[in-house]
Design a protein around this motif. Structure first.
Motif, PDB file in Angstrom:
ATOM      1  N   CYS A   1      88.144  -0.236 -33.220  1.00 12.34           N
ATOM      2  CA  CYS A   1      87.476   0.506 -34.296  1.00 12.34           C
ATOM      3  C   CYS A   1      85.995   0.133 -34.373  1.00 12.34           C
ATOM      4  N   GLY A   2      85.427  -0.278 -33.267  1.00  8.40           N
ATOM      5  CA  GLY A   2      84.022  -0.622 -33.242  1.00  8.40           C
ATOM      6  C   GLY A   2      83.768  -2.102 -33.445  1.00  8.40           C
ATOM      7  N   LYS A   3      82.490  -2.449 -33.563  1.00  7.96           N
ATOM      8  CA  LYS A   3      82.104  -3.854 -33.693  1.00  7.96           C
ATOM      9  C   LYS A   3      82.208  -4.306 -35.144  1.00  7.96           C
ATOM     10  N   ILE A   4      82.764  -5.495 -35.316  1.00  7.97           N
ATOM     11  CA  ILE A   4      82.885  -6.074 -36.647  1.00  7.97           C
ATOM     12  C   ILE A   4      82.305  -7.479 -36.651  1.00  7.97           C
ATOM     13  N   GLY A   5      82.085  -7.996 -37.837  1.00 15.38           N
ATOM     14  CA  GLY A   5      81.699  -9.382 -38.009  1.00 15.38           C
ATOM     15  C   GLY A   5      82.569 -10.006 -39.082  1.00 15.38           C
ATOM     16  N   VAL A   6      82.691 -11.324 -39.075  1.00 14.31           N
ATOM     17  CA  VAL A   6      83.447 -12.048 -40.099  1.00 14.31           C
ATOM     18  C   VAL A   6      82.627 -13.253 -40.546  1.00 14.31           C
ATOM     19  N   LEU A   7      82.405 -13.367 -41.837  1.00 11.51           N
ATOM     20  CA  LEU A   7      81.745 -14.522 -42.427  1.00 11.51           C
ATOM     21  C   LEU A   7      82.620 -15.051 -43.553  1.00 11.51           C
ATOM     22  N   ILE A   8      82.768 -16.349 -43.629  1.00 10.38           N
ATOM     23  CA  ILE A   8      83.666 -16.938 -44.613  1.00 10.38           C
ATOM     24  C   ILE A   8      82.895 -17.321 -45.876  1.00 10.38           C
ATOM     25  N   CYS A   9      83.207 -16.663 -46.974  1.00  2.00           N
ATOM     26  CA  CYS A   9      82.778 -17.014 -48.331  1.00  2.00           C
ATOM     27  C   CYS A   9      81.287 -17.341 -48.433  1.00  2.00           C
ATOM     28  N   TYR A  10      80.949 -18.614 -48.537  1.00  2.00           N
ATOM     29  CA  TYR A  10      79.587 -19.082 -48.769  1.00  2.00           C
ATOM     30  C   TYR A  10      78.604 -18.518 -47.744  1.00  2.00           C
ATOM     31  N   ASP A  11      79.072 -18.241 -46.524  1.00  2.00           N
ATOM     32  CA  ASP A  11      78.183 -17.753 -45.463  1.00  2.00           C
ATOM     33  C   ASP A  11      77.524 -16.424 -45.819  1.00  2.00           C
ATOM     34  N   VAL A  12      78.191 -15.588 -46.635  1.00  2.00           N
ATOM     35  CA  VAL A  12      77.615 -14.280 -46.957  1.00  2.00           C
ATOM     36  C   VAL A  12      76.410 -14.430 -47.879  1.00  2.00           C
ATOM     37  N   GLU A  13      76.214 -15.622 -48.443  1.00  2.00           N
ATOM     38  CA  GLU A  13      75.077 -15.876 -49.320  1.00  2.00           C
ATOM     39  C   GLU A  13      73.812 -16.240 -48.540  1.00  2.00           C
ATOM     40  N   PHE A  14      73.913 -16.227 -47.218  1.00  2.00           N
ATOM     41  CA  PHE A  14      72.765 -16.508 -46.352  1.00  2.00           C
ATOM     42  C   PHE A  14      72.450 -15.229 -45.569  1.00  2.00           C
TER      43      PHE A  14
ATOM     44  N   GLU B   1      70.437 -14.253 -43.379  1.00  2.00           N
ATOM     45  CA  GLU B   1      70.104 -14.247 -41.952  1.00  2.00           C
ATOM     46  C   GLU B   1      71.329 -13.960 -41.085  1.00  2.00           C
ATOM     47  N   LEU B   2      72.501 -14.457 -41.501  1.00  2.00           N
ATOM     48  CA  LEU B   2      73.695 -14.323 -40.662  1.00  2.00           C
ATOM     49  C   LEU B   2      74.119 -12.862 -40.501  1.00  2.00           C
ATOM     50  N   PRO B   3      74.316 -12.114 -41.603  1.00  2.00           N
ATOM     51  CA  PRO B   3      74.688 -10.701 -41.421  1.00  2.00           C
ATOM     52  C   PRO B   3      73.619  -9.896 -40.700  1.00  2.00           C
ATOM     53  N   ARG B   4      72.338 -10.243 -40.866  1.00  2.00           N
ATOM     54  CA  ARG B   4      71.296  -9.501 -40.178  1.00  2.00           C
ATOM     55  C   ARG B   4      71.397  -9.686 -38.668  1.00  2.00           C
ATOM     56  N   LEU B   5      71.668 -10.911 -38.218  1.00  2.00           N
ATOM     57  CA  LEU B   5      71.847 -11.138 -36.788  1.00  2.00           C
ATOM     58  C   LEU B   5      73.037 -10.344 -36.262  1.00  2.00           C
ATOM     59  N   LEU B   6      74.113 -10.283 -37.044  1.00  2.00           N
ATOM     60  CA  LEU B   6      75.291  -9.519 -36.618  1.00  2.00           C
ATOM     61  C   LEU B   6      74.989  -8.024 -36.615  1.00  2.00           C
ATOM     62  N   ALA B   7      74.232  -7.564 -37.614  1.00  4.49           N
ATOM     63  CA  ALA B   7      73.878  -6.140 -37.665  1.00  4.49           C
ATOM     64  C   ALA B   7      73.025  -5.749 -36.469  1.00  4.49           C
ATOM     65  N   GLU B   8      72.148  -6.646 -36.046  1.00  8.19           N
ATOM     66  CA  GLU B   8      71.321  -6.350 -34.870  1.00  8.19           C
ATOM     67  C   GLU B   8      72.161  -6.234 -33.611  1.00  8.19           C
ATOM     68  N   GLU B   9      73.361  -6.774 -33.634  1.00  6.44           N
ATOM     69  CA  GLU B   9      74.265  -6.667 -32.492  1.00  6.44           C
ATOM     70  C   GLU B   9      75.226  -5.490 -32.634  1.00  6.44           C
ATOM     71  N   GLY B  10      75.015  -4.646 -33.638  1.00  6.68           N
ATOM     72  CA  GLY B  10      75.796  -3.420 -33.747  1.00  6.68           C
ATOM     73  C   GLY B  10      76.975  -3.475 -34.683  1.00  6.68           C
ATOM     74  N   MET B  11      77.062  -4.464 -35.551  1.00  8.87           N
ATOM     75  CA  MET B  11      78.184  -4.579 -36.484  1.00  8.87           C
ATOM     76  C   MET B  11      78.224  -3.397 -37.450  1.00  8.87           C
ATOM     77  N   ASN B  12      79.403  -2.801 -37.610  1.00 16.73           N
ATOM     78  CA  ASN B  12      79.604  -1.714 -38.569  1.00 16.73           C
ATOM     79  C   ASN B  12      80.318  -2.174 -39.838  1.00 16.73           C
ATOM     80  N   ILE B  13      81.224  -3.140 -39.683  1.00 16.47           N
ATOM     81  CA  ILE B  13      82.010  -3.632 -40.821  1.00 16.47           C
ATOM     82  C   ILE B  13      81.933  -5.149 -40.843  1.00 16.47           C
ATOM     83  N   LEU B  14      81.592  -5.707 -42.001  1.00 18.64           N
ATOM     84  CA  LEU B  14      81.578  -7.150 -42.192  1.00 18.64           C
ATOM     85  C   LEU B  14      82.742  -7.523 -43.091  1.00 18.64           C
ATOM     86  N   PHE B  15      83.598  -8.422 -42.628  1.00 24.18           N
ATOM     87  CA  PHE B  15      84.734  -8.904 -43.412  1.00 24.18           C
ATOM     88  C   PHE B  15      84.392 -10.284 -43.975  1.00 24.18           C
TER      89      PHE B  15
END
Length: 507
Positions: free
Chosen positions: A365-378, A380-394
């Protein structure tokens, strides 16, 4: 001399870089400072070694062709070069794509006239056939157009090149190698003054391409997410916990969901048997179940035909305790992800350390990313994943108070807007009075969206009832993200001022 030289066509190796750099600088006369960096070549070779070709003559790199595989349906017909290659990380490359996309071809000036470019193109065609890809596509410069721009439109210029009334060193060569013009793109390669920033989108179709019949659609555009809002309760044993897991997997899969997301440390009830130990020893006791749970989740993913994001569990890595989880795909494969930022409470009570894995994951279903709890408060992490084509972040999470939950929720919503993606969060509710450091839980699982006309006005696709055990089933449309990237009221990913700032990984 060249007449007696040995010509070898082979795959590019990293140790070729110095010779490659010399050849690039000689080839790019008008753009001498635009050659590929060693880090970029290394990334290309690591990601897709078969797609990088070079021609060696007497120990010198005389020519090179670089390429990636893309899922072409994800890109607008008027795409820009930078968008389709995915930046310096080549994040758009995917093994489950259908098109071989050419990102560069060049021949050292000293070796032009030897038909080396034809050899490179033939190698690409052969690779395309071997990999059963639908086509080869690339954007081609039209470097002689600047001299005709006042009298000819790009279309008329191309027509005259086709009729051989005008010679263009790039387009004429491509047409002679069985490529056809798919369309003209404006602004494809900013700064290309010779082409007046126009490019021809060139295509070669693989007549041997056979569309594979698959039980699972690898081109899904509407993806169904199942989120588990897990009730913390004491279980009499491990098997009772597994039965509860299977209940949710079974229930969510009955609705033909593509993913099911469990919360962070959902297996904490098993710590009750270690309550006679101190907190650091108890969490290590809980980690003894992680390998068994991984195998159980893999079995459920295959049996119930659903991709499972397992929330998180403690795991001993070397001498340290990490907070980890797994993506268990329905084809039986799996990947591990880790919590990178550890909260003060996790460090002081359990002695946990942050992990190092930050990746996007290819799924059906395409590219996804996973970040655990506290990580979503940073951010930089989702932005790096988005630059790699992430469509859904869990985001599996565990919060004890409404304050903690609000931090996760607010940050998750922000990440959806900033990165033009969907964000799904799932947490636990209830309490565990007999488990130290796990007293109370607060959660409201949800799926967040970007904020634009095609999405809910408040950026919330759906929310569960707070503090009640339940499941949340949500459909998300990936095509809406594609439209947002190209035509959104605002375009956060495209409008970044890369001339002022950039975000890069450290090796």
């Amino acid at each position: 001399m060249i007449d007696s030289a040995k010509i070898e066509l082979r795959n590019l190796r990293l140790k070729d870089y110095q010779q490659l750099k010399i050849s690039m600088i000689k080839s790019y006369k008008t753009m001498a400072d635009e050659y590929w960096s060693k880090a970029e070549i290394k990334t290309l070779i690591n990601k897709f070694p078969d797609g990088q070709f070079c021609i060696e003559i007497d120990g010198k790199i005389a020519g090179c062709a670089l390429s990636i595989i893309v899922d072409y349906d994800k890109f607008d017909a008027n795409h820009k070069y930078e968008d389709i290659i995915g930046g310096e990380n080549f994040s758009t490359h995917t093994k489950i794509g259908d098109v071989l996309y050419g990102i560069d071809v060049f021949i050292h000036p000293d070796y032009r006239g030897m038909r080396l470019g034809r050899r490179l193109y033939e190698a690409r065609k052969e690779l395309c056939e071997q990999l059963n890809l639908k086509a080869i596509i690339f954007g081609g410069r039209i470097p002689n157009y600047a001299g005709y721009a006042e009298e000819l439109t790009p279309k008329k210029y191309i027509d005259k090149v086709k009729l051989k009334e005008i010679h263009d060193p790039v387009l004429s060569f491509q047409l002679s190698n069985d490529f056809h013009v798919k369309k003209v793109i404006k602004g494809y390669l900013p700064g290309d003054e010779d082409s007046m920033e126009f490019a021809t989108l060139m295509e070669w179709n693989n007549i041997y391409y056979t569309k594979e019949k698959k039980l699972i659609d690898t081109k899904k555009t509407v993806v169904r997410l199942g989120l588990v809002q897990w009730q913390m309760r004491l279980f009499k044993d491990y098997d009772s916990l597994v039965s509860q897991i299977e209940f949710f997997v079974d229930a969510v899969s009955d609705y033909q969901s593509d993913f099911i997301l469990f919360p962070e440390l959902f297996n904490a009830p098993l710590m009750a048997q270690f309550n006679h130990m101190n907190e650091a020893e108890a969490i290590r006791g809980l980690s003894s179940y992680t390998d068994r749970l991984l195998e159980t989740f893999r079995e459920f993913a295959m049996n119930y035909n659903i991709n499972i994001i397992t929330g998180s569990m403690p795991q001993v890595v070397g001498e340290h305790m990490h907070n980890v989880g797994f993506l268990c795909r329905r084809d039986g494969s799996y990947e591990k992800y880790e919590k990178l930022h550890i909260t003060p409470a996790e460090e002081s009570a359990w002695g946990m350390k942050g992990g190092n894995i930050l990746e996007t994951y290819d799924t059906d279903c395409g590219k996804i990313g996973v970040l655990i709890c506290y990580d979503v408060e940073f951010p930089e992490l989702p932005r790096l994943l988005a630059e790699e084509g992430m469509n859904i972040l869990f985001v599996p999470f565990m919060t004890d108070t409404q304050n903690g939950y609000s931090r996760v929720k607010i940050c998750a919503q922000s990440r959806a807007v900033e990165n033009e993606c969907y964000v799904a969060i799932a947490g636990s509710v209830g309490n565990l009075p007999k488990v130290n450091n796990m007293d109370i839980q607060y959660a409201q699982s949800a799926v967040f969206t970007p904020s634009d006309f095609a999405f809910p006005v408040n950026g919330i696709k759906a929310e569960a009832t707070p503090n009640t055990e339940s499941t949340l089933l949500v459909d998300v449309d990936l095509d809406l993200l594609k439209e947002l990237h190209a035509f959104g009221s605002v375009r956060n990913m495209k409008d970044r001022r890369k001339d002022l700032y950039s975000l890069k990984r450290k090796n």
